[in-house]
Design a protein around this motif. Sequence first.
Motif, PDB file in Angstrom:
ATOM      1  N   GLU A  25      -6.533   0.398  -1.803  1.00 14.91           N
ATOM      2  CA  GLU A  25      -5.280  -0.185  -2.280  1.00 14.91           C
ATOM      3  C   GLU A  25      -4.324  -0.465  -1.123  1.00 14.91           C
ATOM      4  OE1 GLU A  25      -1.719   0.763  -5.489  1.00 14.91           O
ATOM      5  OE2 GLU A  25      -3.471   2.084  -5.399  1.00 14.91           O
ATOM      6  N   SER A  26      -4.289   0.439  -0.135  1.00 17.17           N
ATOM      7  CA  SER A  26      -3.379   0.252   0.998  1.00 17.17           C
ATOM      8  C   SER A  26      -3.714  -1.022   1.783  1.00 17.17           C
ATOM      9  CB  SER A  26      -3.409   1.470   1.925  1.00 17.17           C
ATOM     10  OG  SER A  26      -4.709   1.639   2.474  1.00 17.17           O
ATOM     11  N   ARG A  84      -7.754   1.329 -12.842  1.00 17.73           N
ATOM     12  CA  ARG A  84      -7.473   0.754 -11.526  1.00 17.73           C
ATOM     13  C   ARG A  84      -6.995  -0.683 -11.685  1.00 17.73           C
ATOM     14  NH1 ARG A  84      -7.178   3.952  -7.084  1.00 17.73           N
ATOM     15  NH2 ARG A  84      -8.536   5.725  -7.354  1.00 17.73           N
ATOM     16  N   GLY A  85      -6.173  -1.130 -10.740  1.00 19.39           N
ATOM     17  CA  GLY A  85      -5.762  -2.522 -10.693  1.00 19.39           C
ATOM     18  C   GLY A  85      -6.901  -3.394 -10.215  1.00 19.39           C
ATOM     19  N   PHE A 101      -8.589  -2.243  -6.748  1.00 20.92           N
ATOM     20  CA  PHE A 101      -7.699  -1.483  -5.872  1.00 20.92           C
ATOM     21  C   PHE A 101      -8.171  -0.038  -5.880  1.00 20.92           C
ATOM     22  CE2 PHE A 101      -5.537  -5.321  -6.402  1.00 20.92           C
ATOM     23  CZ  PHE A 101      -4.468  -5.407  -5.526  1.00 20.92           C
ATOM     24  N   LEU A 133      -5.268  -3.765   0.559  1.00 25.15           N
ATOM     25  CA  LEU A 133      -4.935  -4.913  -0.285  1.00 25.15           C
ATOM     26  C   LEU A 133      -3.426  -5.130  -0.332  1.00 25.15           C
ATOM     27  CD1 LEU A 133      -7.509  -4.245  -3.131  1.00 25.15           C
ATOM     28  CD2 LEU A 133      -7.680  -5.932  -1.291  1.00 25.15           C
ATOM     29  N   THR A 134      -2.662  -4.058  -0.404  1.00 27.88           N
ATOM     30  CA  THR A 134      -1.201  -4.159  -0.394  1.00 27.88           C
ATOM     31  C   THR A 134      -0.715  -4.720   0.933  1.00 27.88           C
ATOM     32  OG1 THR A 134      -1.029  -2.307  -1.943  1.00 27.88           O
ATOM     33  CG2 THR A 134       0.943  -2.854  -0.681  1.00 27.88           C
ATOM     34  N   GLU A 140      -5.189  -4.416 -15.224  1.00 32.33           N
ATOM     35  CA  GLU A 140      -5.723  -3.058 -15.065  1.00 32.33           C
ATOM     36  C   GLU A 140      -6.918  -2.890 -15.984  1.00 32.33           C
ATOM     37  OE1 GLU A 140      -2.862   0.051 -15.502  1.00 32.33           O
ATOM     38  OE2 GLU A 140      -1.955  -0.393 -13.570  1.00 32.33           O
ATOM     39  N   GLN A 160      -1.954  -8.716  -4.954  1.00 34.04           N
ATOM     40  CA  GLN A 160      -1.377  -7.987  -6.079  1.00 34.04           C
ATOM     41  C   GLN A 160      -2.424  -7.812  -7.185  1.00 34.04           C
ATOM     42  OE1 GLN A 160       1.868  -6.831  -6.155  1.00 34.04           O
ATOM     43  NE2 GLN A 160       1.900  -7.505  -4.025  1.00 34.04           N
ATOM     44  N   PRO A 161      -2.380  -6.675  -7.899  1.00 33.60           N
ATOM     45  CA  PRO A 161      -3.262  -6.551  -9.069  1.00 33.60           C
ATOM     46  C   PRO A 161      -2.797  -7.501 -10.166  1.00 33.60           C
ATOM     47  CG  PRO A 161      -1.870  -4.599  -8.828  1.00 33.60           C
ATOM     48  CD  PRO A 161      -1.590  -5.477  -7.661  1.00 33.60           C
TER      49      PRO A 161
END
Length: 119
Positions: free
Chosen positions: A36-37, A62-63, A82, A39-40, A49, A45-46
């Motif tokens: 996730e870190s 998860r997103g 994510f 991708l952020t 979910e 963005q997700p």
Amino acid sequence: MGVFSVPIEVGNLGGGDMIGVSVVVDTGAIHTMLPESLLTQMRIQPMLERSFGFADGNEQTRGVGFCRIVWEGDEAVCPVIFGPEGKYLMGATTLEIFDLAVEPGEHRLVPRIHYERPY
């Protein structure tokens, strides 16, 4: 079949720099999973979910978003989960999008062969 990794590049749909990572090919995973870190950091963005079951029996929500993935010069838009830190997996949908198969004896990805059907 064994476990093996391949290098890919990942980027935002809107363009910008691509980031190179090594992913474990996991034919038992539905989608590609990246931390996730990461991708952020790439401003991905997700979009939704979903609940996923994991090999250890746990289920987590998860997103899921979309990113650009480049493998050996080919680029495609792929769904991405994510994930937690340290999880770099290439799943079945990415293999399908790139039209790839796993060659188990050689531990590598190969283009899928399409046979003509006479009927």
